[in-house]
Design a protein around this motif. Structure first.
Motif, PDB file in Angstrom:
ATOM      1  N   GLU A   8       0.947  -1.265   0.031  1.00  0.00           N
ATOM      2  CA  GLU A   8      -0.033   0.024  -0.034  1.00  0.00           C
ATOM      3  C   GLU A   8       0.894   1.099  -0.134  1.00  0.00           C
ATOM      4  O   GLU A   8       1.764   1.530   0.707  1.00  0.00           O
ATOM      5  N   MET A   9       0.439   2.265  -0.731  1.00  0.00           N
ATOM      6  CA  MET A   9       1.222   3.530  -0.974  1.00  0.00           C
ATOM      7  C   MET A   9       0.795   4.168   0.553  1.00  0.00           C
ATOM      8  O   MET A   9      -0.456   4.295   0.650  1.00  0.00           O
ATOM      9  N   LYS A  10       1.761   4.822   1.119  1.00  0.00           N
ATOM     10  CA  LYS A  10       1.185   5.432   2.211  1.00  0.00           C
ATOM     11  C   LYS A  10       1.338   7.132   1.969  1.00  0.00           C
ATOM     12  O   LYS A  10       1.022   7.970   3.172  1.00  0.00           O
ATOM     13  N   ILE A  11       1.309   7.550   0.842  1.00  0.00           N
ATOM     14  CA  ILE A  11       1.553   8.858   0.442  1.00  0.00           C
ATOM     15  C   ILE A  11       0.934   8.990  -0.927  1.00  0.00           C
ATOM     16  O   ILE A  11       1.083   8.022  -1.915  1.00  0.00           O
ATOM     17  N   SER A  12       0.180   9.991  -0.860  1.00  0.00           N
ATOM     18  CA  SER A  12      -0.587  10.239  -2.310  1.00  0.00           C
ATOM     19  C   SER A  12       0.339  10.737  -3.433  1.00  0.00           C
ATOM     20  O   SER A  12       1.295  11.476  -3.205  1.00  0.00           O
ATOM     21  N   ALA A  13      -0.216  10.687  -4.878  1.00  0.00           N
ATOM     22  CA  ALA A  13       0.680  11.187  -5.872  1.00  0.00           C
ATOM     23  C   ALA A  13       0.659  12.745  -5.581  1.00  0.00           C
ATOM     24  O   ALA A  13       1.828  13.382  -6.089  1.00  0.00           O
ATOM     25  N   GLN A  14      -0.395  13.276  -5.246  1.00  0.00           N
ATOM     26  CA  GLN A  14      -0.377  14.768  -4.998  1.00  0.00           C
ATOM     27  C   GLN A  14       0.720  15.110  -3.896  1.00  0.00           C
ATOM     28  O   GLN A  14       1.234  16.198  -4.342  1.00  0.00           O
ATOM     29  N   MET A  16       3.404  13.680  -3.308  1.00  0.00           N
ATOM     30  CA  MET A  16       4.775  13.448  -3.846  1.00  0.00           C
ATOM     31  C   MET A  16       5.094  14.729  -4.714  1.00  0.00           C
ATOM     32  O   MET A  16       5.970  15.012  -4.855  1.00  0.00           O
ATOM     33  N   ALA A  17       4.096  15.055  -5.366  1.00  0.00           N
ATOM     34  CA  ALA A  17       4.165  16.185  -6.590  1.00  0.00           C
ATOM     35  C   ALA A  17       4.576  17.484  -5.770  1.00  0.00           C
ATOM     36  O   ALA A  17       5.401  18.208  -6.106  1.00  0.00           O
ATOM     37  N   GLU A  18       3.623  17.727  -4.654  1.00  0.00           N
ATOM     38  CA  GLU A  18       4.072  19.125  -3.859  1.00  0.00           C
ATOM     39  C   GLU A  18       5.443  18.897  -3.263  1.00  0.00           C
ATOM     40  O   GLU A  18       6.109  19.877  -2.935  1.00  0.00           O
ATOM     41  N   ALA A  19       5.921  17.788  -2.805  1.00  0.00           N
ATOM     42  CA  ALA A  19       7.217  17.552  -2.429  1.00  0.00           C
ATOM     43  C   ALA A  19       8.280  17.672  -3.389  1.00  0.00           C
ATOM     44  O   ALA A  19       9.364  17.473  -3.074  1.00  0.00           O
ATOM     45  N   ARG A  20       7.887  17.827  -4.739  1.00  0.00           N
ATOM     46  CA  ARG A  20       8.833  17.878  -5.769  1.00  0.00           C
ATOM     47  C   ARG A  20       9.561  16.765  -5.728  1.00  0.00           C
ATOM     48  O   ARG A  20      10.828  16.649  -6.051  1.00  0.00           O
ATOM     49  N   LEU A  21       9.072  15.384  -5.539  1.00  0.00           N
ATOM     50  CA  LEU A  21      10.005  14.159  -5.636  1.00  0.00           C
ATOM     51  C   LEU A  21      10.084  13.836  -7.177  1.00  0.00           C
ATOM     52  O   LEU A  21       9.155  13.965  -7.813  1.00  0.00           O
ATOM     53  N   PRO A  22      11.142  13.632  -7.659  1.00  0.00           N
ATOM     54  CA  PRO A  22      11.406  13.140  -8.887  1.00  0.00           C
ATOM     55  C   PRO A  22      10.751  11.737  -9.276  1.00  0.00           C
ATOM     56  O   PRO A  22      10.581  11.143  -8.052  1.00  0.00           O
ATOM     57  N   ASP A  27       8.119   5.774  -4.871  1.00  0.00           N
ATOM     58  CA  ASP A  27       7.936   4.302  -4.941  1.00  0.00           C
ATOM     59  C   ASP A  27       7.376   3.969  -3.609  1.00  0.00           C
ATOM     60  O   ASP A  27       6.670   5.088  -2.763  1.00  0.00           O
ATOM     61  N   TYR A  28       7.444   2.783  -2.909  1.00  0.00           N
ATOM     62  CA  TYR A  28       6.881   2.534  -1.585  1.00  0.00           C
ATOM     63  C   TYR A  28       7.285   3.210  -0.384  1.00  0.00           C
ATOM     64  O   TYR A  28       6.765   2.967   0.567  1.00  0.00           O
ATOM     65  N   CYS A  29       8.478   3.750  -0.703  1.00  0.00           N
ATOM     66  CA  CYS A  29       9.299   4.215   0.610  1.00  0.00           C
ATOM     67  C   CYS A  29       9.200   5.803   0.573  1.00  0.00           C
ATOM     68  O   CYS A  29       9.830   6.503   1.259  1.00  0.00           O
ATOM     69  N   ALA A  30       8.578   6.326  -0.333  1.00  0.00           N
ATOM     70  CA  ALA A  30       8.498   7.658  -0.666  1.00  0.00           C
ATOM     71  C   ALA A  30       8.073   8.638   0.475  1.00  0.00           C
ATOM     72  O   ALA A  30       8.303   9.535   0.778  1.00  0.00           O
ATOM     73  N   HIS A  31       7.285   7.894   1.385  1.00  0.00           N
ATOM     74  CA  HIS A  31       6.542   8.648   2.720  1.00  0.00           C
ATOM     75  C   HIS A  31       7.598   8.744   3.803  1.00  0.00           C
ATOM     76  O   HIS A  31       7.724   9.618   4.553  1.00  0.00           O
ATOM     77  N   LEU A  32       8.899   8.031   3.390  1.00  0.00           N
ATOM     78  CA  LEU A  32       9.979   8.452   4.334  1.00  0.00           C
ATOM     79  C   LEU A  32      11.006   9.211   3.728  1.00  0.00           C
ATOM     80  O   LEU A  32      11.625   9.861   4.143  1.00  0.00           O
ATOM     81  N   LEU A  33      10.860   9.443   2.438  1.00  0.00           N
ATOM     82  CA  LEU A  33      11.973  10.219   1.442  1.00  0.00           C
ATOM     83  C   LEU A  33      11.504  11.914   1.984  1.00  0.00           C
ATOM     84  O   LEU A  33      12.569  12.753   1.877  1.00  0.00           O
ATOM     85  N   VAL A  34      10.234  12.306   1.861  1.00  0.00           N
ATOM     86  CA  VAL A  34       9.796  13.440   2.202  1.00  0.00           C
ATOM     87  C   VAL A  34      10.265  14.013   3.391  1.00  0.00           C
ATOM     88  O   VAL A  34      11.000  15.069   3.390  1.00  0.00           O
ATOM     89  N   PRO A  35      10.359  13.670   4.537  1.00  0.00           N
ATOM     90  CA  PRO A  35      10.805  13.897   5.696  1.00  0.00           C
ATOM     91  C   PRO A  35      12.268  14.028   5.591  1.00  0.00           C
ATOM     92  O   PRO A  35      12.961  14.887   6.370  1.00  0.00           O
ATOM     93  N   LEU A  36      12.833  13.142   5.170  1.00  0.00           N
ATOM     94  CA  LEU A  36      14.402  13.290   5.081  1.00  0.00           C
ATOM     95  C   LEU A  36      14.898  14.281   4.011  1.00  0.00           C
ATOM     96  O   LEU A  36      15.541  14.871   4.369  1.00  0.00           O
ATOM     97  N   ASN A  37      14.211  14.404   2.960  1.00  0.00           N
ATOM     98  CA  ASN A  37      14.511  15.851   2.149  1.00  0.00           C
ATOM     99  C   ASN A  37      14.370  16.791   2.960  1.00  0.00           C
ATOM    100  O   ASN A  37      15.097  17.930   2.732  1.00  0.00           O
ATOM    101  N   LYS A  38      13.470  17.016   3.680  1.00  0.00           N
ATOM    102  CA  LYS A  38      12.915  18.342   4.496  1.00  0.00           C
ATOM    103  C   LYS A  38      14.151  18.715   5.576  1.00  0.00           C
ATOM    104  O   LYS A  38      14.685  19.586   5.687  1.00  0.00           O
TER     105      LYS A  38
END
Length: 84
Positions: A8-14, A16-22, A27-38
């Motif tokens: 299950e994706m834990k973060i929506s496509a919107q 991810m787009a707001e966080a400007r993830l390439p 992927d399925y770990c994007a929910h952890l990448l957003v706080p890491l990038n911040k």
């Protein structure tokens, strides 16, 4: 036949787009990448500042890789058994 259950994706496509993830990181770990990038941005990319966040993200990536690898091995095993 191997049943594939998609994680299950834990973060929506919107989000991810707001966080400007390439796209390659959505992927399925994007929910952890957003706080890491911040954290990286706040700490000006000092490598020792965001270790807990980075560890969580890398662990998720590793577990996801292992899941995909085991699924591929099962599929290959089934194909080999079916061809015999």
């Amino acid at each position: 036949m191997v049943e594939f259950t998609e994680p299950e994706m834990k973060i929506s496509a919107q989000e991810m787009a707001e966080a400007r993830l390439p796209l390659r990181y959505r992927d399925y770990c994007a929910h952890l990448l957003v706080p890491l990038n911040k954290c990286r941005h706040r700490s000006m990319y000092l490598p020792w500042k965001c270790e807990p966040e980075r560890h969580e993200y890398e662990k998720c990536q590793y577990e996801e890789f292992m899941n995909r690898s085991s699924m591929l091995a099962k599929i290959k095993k089934e194909k080999a058994e079916a061809s015999n």
